[in-house]
Design a protein around this motif. Structure first.
Motif, PDB file in Angstrom:
ATOM      1  N   ALA A   1       0.825  -1.204   0.000  1.00 45.21           N
ATOM      2  CA  ALA A   1       0.000   0.000   0.000  1.00 45.21           C
ATOM      3  C   ALA A   1       0.863   1.259   0.000  1.00 45.21           C
ATOM      4  CB  ALA A   1      -0.922  -0.001   1.219  1.00 45.21           C
ATOM      5  N   ALA A   2       1.947   1.252   0.784  1.00 47.54           N
ATOM      6  CA  ALA A   2       2.844   2.408   0.828  1.00 47.54           C
ATOM      7  C   ALA A   2       3.541   2.602  -0.518  1.00 47.54           C
ATOM      8  CB  ALA A   2       3.878   2.228   1.939  1.00 47.54           C
ATOM      9  N   ALA A   3       3.907   1.494  -1.158  1.00 47.07           N
ATOM     10  CA  ALA A   3       4.546   1.583  -2.469  1.00 47.07           C
ATOM     11  C   ALA A   3       3.605   2.196  -3.494  1.00 47.07           C
ATOM     12  CB  ALA A   3       5.004   0.193  -2.923  1.00 47.07           C
ATOM     13  N   LYS A   4       2.357   1.757  -3.473  1.00 48.32           N
ATOM     14  CA  LYS A   4       1.380   2.309  -4.414  1.00 48.32           C
ATOM     15  C   LYS A   4       1.169   3.799  -4.168  1.00 48.32           C
ATOM     16  CE  LYS A   4      -3.248   1.633  -6.292  1.00 48.32           C
ATOM     17  NZ  LYS A   4      -4.459   0.770  -6.307  1.00 48.32           N
ATOM     18  N   GLN A   5       1.032   4.170  -2.911  1.00 50.58           N
ATOM     19  CA  GLN A   5       0.816   5.576  -2.578  1.00 50.58           C
ATOM     20  C   GLN A   5       2.000   6.438  -2.996  1.00 50.58           C
ATOM     21  OE1 GLN A   5      -0.024   6.220   1.553  1.00 50.58           O
ATOM     22  NE2 GLN A   5      -0.586   8.369   1.287  1.00 50.58           N
ATOM     23  N   ALA A   6       3.207   5.868  -2.943  1.00 52.92           N
ATOM     24  CA  ALA A   6       4.409   6.620  -3.285  1.00 52.92           C
ATOM     25  C   ALA A   6       4.636   6.709  -4.790  1.00 52.92           C
ATOM     26  CB  ALA A   6       5.626   5.988  -2.619  1.00 52.92           C
ATOM     27  N   GLY A   7       3.850   5.982  -5.583  1.00 46.21           N
ATOM     28  CA  GLY A   7       4.016   6.038  -7.033  1.00 46.21           C
ATOM     29  C   GLY A   7       5.008   5.041  -7.584  1.00 46.21           C
TER      30      GLY A   7
END
Length: 293
Positions: free
Chosen positions: A95-101
């Motif tokens: 989820a953090a990876a997705k949010q970070a682009g």
């Protein structure tokens, strides 16, 4: 040159055995922007001196994740050692990876990942794979087969006793060294595109009979295989002092060897590293001292 030499990479668990080798392989292969994520950046001061950026990344501290993933394009998510908590840890990281682009994520999974209750550690890997597939990120799932290093945990005892206990019907395990798996992960970071699931294996499936023969040849001492049913193998492990839960995990690995899940052999290591994987026999000979206890 690889397709993504100049994009920002993040390797999680970079102070662990696999993560560190992956970072070193990225350096050796010319990656220009490498970020090493770890709970304790002070352990990687030598990598910092080589131009690697260090970031605090603690899977037990979700607040550390956004900063760790910021500005990253490709991630190697090394599965954590938090058995029982890994699914939540991995899902938070995705989820953090997705949010970070982040554009592409490489994950170190296990062979035949599935949700079955009797599948040992596989359910946590399975649900991580599901979360990754549903994330919208590009992904490469590397199903690392049994590490050759795992044999060193009990090889000296097996040789000293002359007995190798295993399940009836063993069809072999394609042991892969941790170094080969780590270099494969680095190669996938550098070049993999699209979505794929790949088995990372050694060059051959090695049966218990063949493993016992290797032990005997290298040590000069006879080693015989003692084939057992699953309940008897687990009972013997527990009697030897292995906690019941861990014994069940070990038996689950062997059940998968009987079913053929661990006998898959691929060219994935060579494809991503340019080198053939090390054979189990060569690995054991290189670590002969450990076989003597």
């Amino acid at each position: 040159m690889s397709a993504f030499d100049n994009v920002p990479f993040l390797v999680t668990g970079a102070s662990g055995h696999l993560g560190r080798i992956a970072v070193e392989e990225l350096l050796a292969r010319g990656a220009t922007t490498i970020i090493a994520g770890t709970r304790d950046p002070s352990k990687l001061a030598d990598l910092s001196a080589k131009g690697v950026e260090l970031r605090k990344l603690d899977f037990n501290d979700p607040a550390s994740l956004p900063a760790a993933f910021a500005g990253v394009e490709r991630v190697l998510l090394v599965s954590t050692d938090g058995v029982g908590a890994r699914r939540a840890q991995h899902e938070a990281a995705i989820a953090a990876a997705k949010q970070a682009g982040v554009r592409h994520l490489v994950y170190t999974s296990a062979p035949a990942a599935r949700p079955n209750a009797d599948a040992g550690l596989n359910p946590e890997h399975f649900w991580t794979e599901i979360a990754l597939a549903a994330s919208g990120l590009g992904f490469t799932i590397l199903r690392n087969h049994m590490y050759a290093e795992n044999n060193l945990a009990d090889a000296a005892h097996v040789i000293a006793s002359g007995q190798l206990f295993g399940l009836i019907g063993d069809r072999g395990t394609a042991y892969v060294t941790r170094a080969d798996a780590a270099r494969t992960a680095a190669g996938a970071l550098l070049s993999a595109e699209g979505d794929s699931i790949e088995d990372v294996t050694g060059p051959a499936a090695v049966t218990n009979e063949q493993r016992a023969a290797l032990y005997a040849d290298i040590s000069g001492k006879p080693v015989a295989v003692v084939p057992l049913m699953p309940a008897d193998l687990k009972a013997g492990m527990v009697a030897a002092g292995i906690p019941e839960g861990f014994a069940e995990v070990l038996v689950a690995f062997q059940r998968d060897a009987v079913s053929g899940h661990h006998g898959v052999v691929t060219d994935v290591v060579e494809r991503y590293t340019g080198r053939k994987p090390q054979a189990l026999g060569d690995f054991l000979r290189a670590n002969k001292a450990a076989l003597a206890g």
